[in-house]
Design an enzyme around this catalytic site. Sequence first.
Site, short mmCIF file in Angstrom:
data_model
loop_
_atom_site.label_atom_id
_atom_site.label_comp_id
_atom_site.label_asym_id
_atom_site.label_seq_id
_atom_site.Cartn_x
_atom_site.Cartn_y
_atom_site.Cartn_z
N ASP A 190 40.70 38.34 43.03
CA ASP A 190 39.37 37.74 42.83
C ASP A 190 38.57 38.39 41.71
OD1 ASP A 190 40.00 36.11 45.00
OD2 ASP A 190 39.13 37.53 46.43
N LYS A 231 40.09 35.81 37.41
CA LYS A 231 41.23 35.38 36.58
C LYS A 231 41.11 33.91 36.18
CE LYS A 231 43.89 36.70 39.99
NZ LYS A 231 42.92 37.39 40.84
N LYS A 237 38.50 31.98 35.79
CA LYS A 237 37.50 31.76 34.75
C LYS A 237 38.04 32.15 33.38
CE LYS A 237 33.74 33.47 32.30
NZ LYS A 237 32.39 33.90 32.06
N GLY A 277 42.93 31.74 45.02
CA GLY A 277 41.81 30.81 44.86
C GLY A 277 41.15 31.16 43.54
N HIS A 278 41.37 30.35 42.53
CA HIS A 278 40.88 30.65 41.19
C HIS A 278 39.77 29.67 40.82
CE1 HIS A 278 44.93 32.79 40.08
NE2 HIS A 278 44.31 33.31 41.11
N GLN A 314 46.44 37.08 42.73
CA GLN A 314 46.14 38.33 43.45
C GLN A 314 45.84 39.44 42.44
OE1 GLN A 314 49.29 36.50 44.75
NE2 GLN A 314 47.58 35.39 45.61
N ALA A 358 37.53 32.50 47.91
CA ALA A 358 37.63 31.14 47.41
C ALA A 358 38.69 30.34 48.17
CB ALA A 358 37.97 31.15 45.92
N THR A 359 39.53 31.01 48.95
CA THR A 359 40.57 30.31 49.72
C THR A 359 40.20 30.23 51.19
OG1 THR A 359 42.29 30.91 48.16
CG2 THR A 359 43.02 30.41 50.39
N PRO A 363 34.09 36.78 54.08
CA PRO A 363 33.28 37.66 53.24
C PRO A 363 34.17 38.73 52.62
CG PRO A 363 32.72 37.95 55.57
CD PRO A 363 33.72 36.84 55.51
N ARG A 364 33.91 39.02 51.34
CA ARG A 364 34.68 40.08 50.68
C ARG A 364 33.98 41.41 50.88
NH1 ARG A 364 34.85 36.49 45.25
NH2 ARG A 364 36.55 35.11 45.77
N LEU A 404 29.58 41.48 35.19
CA LEU A 404 28.64 42.52 34.78
C LEU A 404 27.22 42.17 35.25
CD1 LEU A 404 28.49 45.13 32.98
CD2 LEU A 404 27.62 43.65 31.17
P1 GDP Z 1 40.14 34.84 40.79
O1 GDP Z 1 40.86 34.70 42.07
O2 GDP Z 1 40.48 36.12 40.09
O3 GDP Z 1 40.28 33.66 39.88
O4 GDP Z 1 38.60 34.94 41.16
P2 GDP Z 1 37.80 34.01 42.21
O5 GDP Z 1 37.58 32.69 41.61
O6 GDP Z 1 38.45 34.06 43.54
O7 GDP Z 1 36.48 34.84 42.36
C1 GDP Z 1 35.65 35.13 41.30
C2 GDP Z 1 34.26 34.55 41.59
O8 GDP Z 1 33.33 35.08 40.70
C3 GDP Z 1 34.19 33.04 41.42
O9 GDP Z 1 33.23 32.53 42.29
C4 GDP Z 1 33.72 32.90 39.97
O10 GDP Z 1 33.03 31.68 39.74
C5 GDP Z 1 32.79 34.07 39.86
N1 GDP Z 1 32.70 34.70 38.54
C6 GDP Z 1 33.68 34.90 37.62
N2 GDP Z 1 33.19 35.60 36.58
C7 GDP Z 1 31.90 35.86 36.85
C8 GDP Z 1 30.86 36.59 36.18
O11 GDP Z 1 31.05 37.16 35.11
N3 GDP Z 1 29.65 36.64 36.79
C9 GDP Z 1 29.40 36.04 37.99
N4 GDP Z 1 28.19 36.15 38.52
N5 GDP Z 1 30.34 35.35 38.65
C10 GDP Z 1 31.58 35.28 38.09
P1 IMO Z 2 43.49 35.53 44.03
O1 IMO Z 2 44.63 35.01 43.18
C1 IMO Z 2 42.20 38.27 47.14
C2 IMO Z 2 45.11 39.22 50.28
C3 IMO Z 2 44.78 38.75 51.68
C4 IMO Z 2 45.45 39.85 52.47
C5 IMO Z 2 46.71 40.17 51.67
C6 IMO Z 2 47.96 39.47 52.17
O2 IMO Z 2 42.46 34.52 44.32
O3 IMO Z 2 42.96 36.80 43.47
P2 IMO Z 2 48.81 36.96 52.00
O4 IMO Z 2 48.22 35.69 52.55
O5 IMO Z 2 48.98 36.95 50.53
O6 IMO Z 2 50.05 37.38 52.71
O7 IMO Z 2 47.71 38.09 52.36
O8 IMO Z 2 46.43 39.72 50.35
N1 IMO Z 2 45.09 38.15 49.24
C7 IMO Z 2 44.13 38.00 48.34
N2 IMO Z 2 42.95 38.66 48.17
N3 IMO Z 2 42.56 37.33 46.26
C8 IMO Z 2 43.73 36.67 46.39
O9 IMO Z 2 44.19 35.81 45.45
C9 IMO Z 2 44.56 36.97 47.49
N4 IMO Z 2 45.75 36.51 47.92
C10 IMO Z 2 46.07 37.25 48.98
O10 IMO Z 2 43.40 38.70 51.89
O11 IMO Z 2 44.65 41.01 52.45
MG MG Z 3 40.44 34.32 44.10
#
Ligand code: GDP
Ligand code: IMO
Ligand code: MG
Length: 405
Positions: free
Chosen positions: A14, A17, A19, A41-42, A222, A297-298, A302-303, A330
Amino acid sequence: MSDNTLILGLQWGDEGKGKIVDNLSESVDVVCRFQGGHNAGHTIKVNGQKTVLHLIPSGILHDNTKCLIGNGVVLALDALHKELKHLEEKKISFQDRFFISSACALILPTHITLDKVKDKKESIGTTGRGIGPAYEDKIGRRAIRLGDLNDLKSLKDKIYSLVKYHNRLLENIYQHKPHNAEEVFNHIVKFKDLHDKYCVDSQKTMHKWIKNDETILFEGAQGTLLDIDHGTYPYVTSSSTTAGGVSTGLGIGPKFIDKIIGITKAYTTRVGEGPFPTELHDESGSLLAKKGNEFGATTGRPRRCGWLDLVLLKKAIFINSVTDLCITKLDVLDEMQEIKVCIRYDNGVPVYKTFEGWLSKTEGITVFSDLPDKARLYIKFIEEFVECNASIISTGPSRSQTIIR
Ligand code: GDP
Ligand code: IMO
Ligand code: MG
């Protein structure tokens, strides 16, 4: 010469990636996923519209970018079907530019049940998407692969045999009711059109693209600290989330990766169980969670939030041979009175360096020199500590809220 770039997470996922991949996809020919599944969840935000992708590469919003799900991904056909439907509703056309490897191992409904009942005992806090059990079957050479939908008769035998094995586990180890093999078979066959439309020999496809000098972006899912080998085992996911995963997950050698962008948040988050030395349980932690909107996002969970851990970040940079750092979110630190980073451990306890907060708005800034001095100082310290330059800084969730240096 093409300039193939790998984008991956340096923390527990999270990092933003989706974005960043979307932002850089405009100028590439192909975006590939190489591991993980719909546990990812991207999130992408363009003109106020949010799209969350779980399986489809984050390049899909760009009309001319091809997208490939590589052999290293475990594939849930129902989840993919749902995601493609969402794109259709958004009038995004992908028919001739979306491909899936025939060697992807499939996630069956039994894998999902197994994941959930196992996690009740093991308490990893998985996403419950069947990821671990599907990879277990892949390594155990029992998996059903997308290409198996080629021959329904032998597919039926394979699924019946696998469901029988799963049912033995479910009934004897987890005291759970068995699945009906015919239902599982029908569930998979229902999505045969996904095989017919998008299934390719991804080795051949990749080799063709590379030979044609097309520019490829590899999208990690991940993060490094969730890697099956290098993460906080056993609190990890079941795939190689690190740079090595690109080669095995797509069938290309490392020499075709020219640039490796490692992404870190300006702080740290984690979903699920497992160690998190810089985790905050106070007001600062709540502030990060609130301002950063830190919900999965999936799964919507809460993180957990905490300070940036530079010791772990440096290790992650080494594991992946990161060439460029990207610091996201940031802007989430804009209201913090003080900001800490972990610079070493004393007997397992994090030791922090404290920075004064900049207490002004960085949200939406696109030029590095427009950042407040104290924010630039924070970034400079990180760069020097981990010995890697931050060539991208993200100042908001939208595609445009990005500093490229
Ligand atoms: P990913 O799994 O690495 O693609 O990240 P996620 O989408 O799960 O979580 C990142 C969250 O932060 C999403 O809700 C994005 O819309 C948000 N996000 C990404 N970059 C920024 C940033 O620079 N600032 C803020 N405030 N939110 C961001
Ligand atoms: P993105 O790509 C954050 C975490 C789960 C759990 C562990 C194992 O959005 O960054 P799994 O279902 O993969 O066997 O769960 O990994 N986890 C993630 N945490 N972002 C993810 O993906 C994740 N995919 C799995 O919460 O701790
Ligand atoms: Mg994610």
